[in-house]
Write a protein that holds these residues in place. Structure first.
Motif, short mmCIF file in Angstrom:
data_model
loop_
_atom_site.label_atom_id
_atom_site.label_comp_id
_atom_site.label_asym_id
_atom_site.label_seq_id
_atom_site.Cartn_x
_atom_site.Cartn_y
_atom_site.Cartn_z
N UNK A 115 0.85 -1.21 -0.02
CA UNK A 115 -0.07 0.01 0.02
C UNK A 115 0.95 1.36 -0.07
N UNK A 116 1.97 1.26 0.60
CA UNK A 116 2.91 2.46 0.81
C UNK A 116 3.37 2.66 -0.54
N UNK A 117 3.78 1.58 -1.47
CA UNK A 117 4.36 1.77 -2.46
C UNK A 117 3.35 2.81 -3.61
N UNK A 118 2.15 2.44 -3.40
CA UNK A 118 1.18 2.99 -4.20
C UNK A 118 1.03 4.55 -3.45
N UNK A 119 1.06 4.68 -2.07
CA UNK A 119 1.28 6.19 -1.93
C UNK A 119 2.22 6.60 -2.17
N UNK A 120 3.51 6.32 -2.28
CA UNK A 120 4.65 6.95 -2.66
C UNK A 120 4.57 7.26 -4.19
N UNK A 121 3.79 6.63 -5.00
CA UNK A 121 3.54 7.03 -6.52
C UNK A 121 2.87 8.10 -6.30
N UNK A 122 1.77 8.46 -5.66
CA UNK A 122 0.88 9.26 -5.65
C UNK A 122 1.56 10.68 -4.99
N UNK A 123 2.56 10.62 -4.03
CA UNK A 123 3.29 11.71 -3.42
C UNK A 123 4.23 12.19 -4.50
N UNK A 124 4.94 11.16 -5.30
CA UNK A 124 6.03 11.71 -6.41
C UNK A 124 5.20 12.28 -7.34
N UNK A 125 4.14 11.95 -7.74
CA UNK A 125 3.41 12.31 -8.82
C UNK A 125 3.17 13.85 -8.42
#
Length: 685
Positions: free
Chosen positions: A86-96
């Motif tokens: 789940x955190x990998x998905x959140x990281x993608x959102x944060x980076x984008x």
């Protein structure tokens, strides 16, 4: 699963103005389950162990061997596996969002700036400890008791929670109303036992705590002699708080923590602490409050008079430094982690991106959640979850009338409460309003200061108002957890847990009933555990039991408490049966109800044996395999003292050893370790 009785977190209700995110982009459907051919993973099974001797080792022994405790964790299990996905998905959102440079005040701007600030290590190093320097200077300037109390109120408003906690929670006896709660707190170590127990391990921890505080004080510019003296004063101060604190077992009783007190009476109770002025300073304008722990506050009042001002100031400085340390320069972060590893056993600090994602999820989780559910949760998943809940509710509805130990009057009351259950699945219908929260790309520490203050003010703003029925609670959509809230009589399942290994739409039904089905049953059973059973269908603290039925219930609950008290965690430390009682009741009830629902779902269908396992055996494997974990002994100790959940091996074996259905499924003979003697077998729901 997490179960909530007291909503003590400050990240709670807010005015919600944004429309709920509708999952528009759906992930491609999986053709096969994520784990194993049918969901349960035969590769996890240790066939050298007999399931009737140690079902936990049988079910997850090979998984534990293949997943030794990573140095970046104090505990690593299937929960953490899913949380990291789940955190990998959140990281993608944060980076984008960080790349978007969204307009000021937009969700994208706040998410992106949080990420930029947290990942900008050169800027954090350049700031050093300057973000907290003004507050430390204010504390140093305190010269009398009036100024001291003003500073305590100021730090409360900033979310540092010195000495005690202030929050807005539902009134236990009028659940539609939100009132002010004053609760014990203020400890830097995990539990009061760390201060009060004489065992060498705890004495050593206290000594290391003093050394740690002294090092941190020196990082803020204190000389070594003063830093050591301040650290000793803080330990002595916190020990006094610990001595007057109720134990975690005592605080599990809602009656013991419900004391509606007029402010005028509170002022008399704590003559040295001007609570009338304090409440006004933090924004509470009420005629009465709930003083959850009166003895604690009487002690704090006495400490105002008897504890030297310098000790108070050292303690307040420590609260600021300790809270802010993870957001400051590397020297603070490293020292903070070094002592944290003493408590937890974690050997290496996690990569910065993981720490930043965790911080973002806890600070602005519903901003991130709006995009998270678009990527990881679908309307179909919500519909299937609703159907599963319906099945579990039906199973419990059928179970209650069959209970031999409960009379008809109480049975009808239990059915009425069950019918009133509300449910929250995936994400809120209304998203939290973050318009008042400011984020900057330039200072990570300042962003966390802003987030704490924002959270506190949102919580205080609820006081004196009706409870918002749309309020989601403190879980973010990406959280791997679930809850039951007695004061709302509702069950909550964030999108984060509705993923493999708990739920997989492509897996065998037995796997899903053993995983998410038990989770659902677990949360439902919390409405009827030793705490939840004290609240009525409207969420009010009110007895709805006959005297005889209540005695029967308490006797059966005592059986479970006694069983779990026998489980040894590390040498010299056992599980506290009365601390984990609610969770243990919910585990046993949840597994019993989920199995009944699964059996009902099999009616009229051809029974299949898959990979050599019958439907019931696969159900129990699905249940056990979500609890695979490895844990450091220090963390096991901490959890045994402070966590109302038993650890994985005990949750699994403690549950199945009470279930005749397990004995039948695996053909276990009477006298084997996974079959408790009939006179010791525990059963409630």
């Amino acid at each position: 699963m997490k179960r909530t009785l007291f909503i003590a977190a400050l990240l709670l209700a807010a005015c919600a103005t944004n429309p709920p995110a509708q999952p528009t982009t759906q992930p491609a459907a999986q053709q096969k389950p994520l784990f194993g051919e049918h969901g349960f993973d035969v590769a996890q099974i240790d066939r050298s162990v007999e399931p009737c001797d140690d079902f936990y080792r049988f079910a997850v022994g090979k998984w534990r061997e293949a997943h030794p405790l990573p140095p970046q964790y104090s505990r690593f299990g299937r929960f953490e596996e899913l949380a990291e996905r789940n955190r990998e998905t959140l990281r993608d959102i944060l980076q984008e969002d960080a790349k978007l440079n969204g307009p000021l005040g937009s969700n994208e701007q706040k998410i992106g700036d949080f990420w930029k600030s947290c990942m900008n290590e050169p800027a954090i190093e350049a700031e050093g400890w300057s973000p907290i320097a003004p507050e430390l200077k204010r504390i140093d300037a305190v010269s009398n008791l009036t100024e001291l109390q003003n500073e305590i109120a100021r730090l409360q408003s900033m979310g540092y929670a010195p000495v005690f906690r202030v929050s807005g929670q539902q009134d236990y006896k009028n659940s539609k109303s939100v009132i002010a709660f004053l609760s014990q707190g203020g400890l830097g170590l995990p539990d009061r036992d760390y201060y009060l127990r004489d065992d060498k391990r705890f004495a050593d921890t206290r000594s290391q705590y003093v050394d740690h505080m002294a090092k941190m004080f020196q990082l803020t510019g204190e000389d070594a002699a003063r830093a050591t003296e301040d650290a000793k004063q803080v330990l002595d101060f916190e020990t006094k708080l610990a001595r007057s604190s109720m134990s975690r077992i005592e605080t599990r009783s809602p009656e013991a923590t419900y004391h509606i007190t007029p402010v005028a009476e509170l002022v008399s109770m704590t003559p040295n602490l001007d609570f009338a002025q304090f409440l006004k300073a933090v924004g509470i304008n009420q005629q009465s409050v709930n003083v959850a722990h009166p003895k604690f506050f009487q002690n704090v009042s006495e400490m105002i008079k008897t504890t030297p001002l310098d000790a108070w100031k050292a303690y307040l400085r420590w609260r600021v430094v300790d809270t802010a340390a993870p957001t400051l320069s590397k020297a603070f972060v490293d020292e903070d982690f070094a002592f944290g590893s003493v408590i937890s056993g974690q050997k290496e600090i996690q990569p910065r991106w993981q720490r930043c994602v965790r911080a973002a999820d806890s600070s602005i989780g519903q901003l991130l959640g709006q995009e998270y559910v678009k990527r990881r949760f679908t309307p179909e998943a919500k519909a299937k979850m609703n159907a599963l809940i319906d099945n579990l509710v039906g199973a419990l509805r059928s179970d209650i009338p069959t209970l031999s130990w409960m009379g008809p009057e109480t049975k009808q009351a239990a059915l009425t409460k069950l019918a009133a259950f509300a449910r929250r699945i995936g994400y809120p219908d209304q998203w939290r309003d973050y318009s008042a929260l400011q984020m900057t790309p330039n200072s990570y520490a300042q962003n966390l200061i802003n987030a704490r203050e924002f959270a506190f003010q949102r919580g205080i703003a609820r006081i004196g108002k009706p409870d918002d029925p749309n309020e989601w609670g403190f879980f973010t959509p990406a959280t791997v957890n679930a809850s039951y809230q007695p004061s709302r009589n509702d069950i909550t399942f964030p999108a984060g847990i509705l993923q493999p290994p708990f739920y997989d739409p492509n897996a065998d039904d037995a796997y899903n009933y053993g995983g998410i089905g038990v989770v659902i049953g677990h949360e439902m059973t919390h409405g009827f555990d030793d705490q939840g059973a004290k609240f009525d269908p409207n969420g009010n603290l009110r007895n709805w039991w006959t005297e005889a039925d209540l005695k029967n219930f308490e006797s059966r609950a005592e059986c479970i408490a006694n069983e779990y008290s026998e489980f040894n965690v590390v040498p010299g430390v056992n599980i506290q049966g009365k601390l984990v009682l609610g969770e243990a009741i919910a585990d046993l009830g949840g597994a019993t109800i989920a199995l009944a629902a699964y059996e009902h779902s099999l009616a009229g269908k051809q029974r299949q044996t898959i990979d050599g396992f019958t439907p019931e055996q696969r159900f129990f494997l699905g249940f056990a395999q979500v609890w695979g974990e490895n844990i450091a002994p220090q963390e096991a100790t901490r959890r045994a003292l402070s966590d109302p959940h038993a650890q994985g091996p005990f949750r699994v074996n403690g549950t199945v050893s009470n279930m005749p259905a397990f004995q039948k499924a695996f053909g276990c003979n009477t006298g084997t370790k996974m079959v408790r003697a009939e006179d010791k077998r525990c059963a409630i729901w």
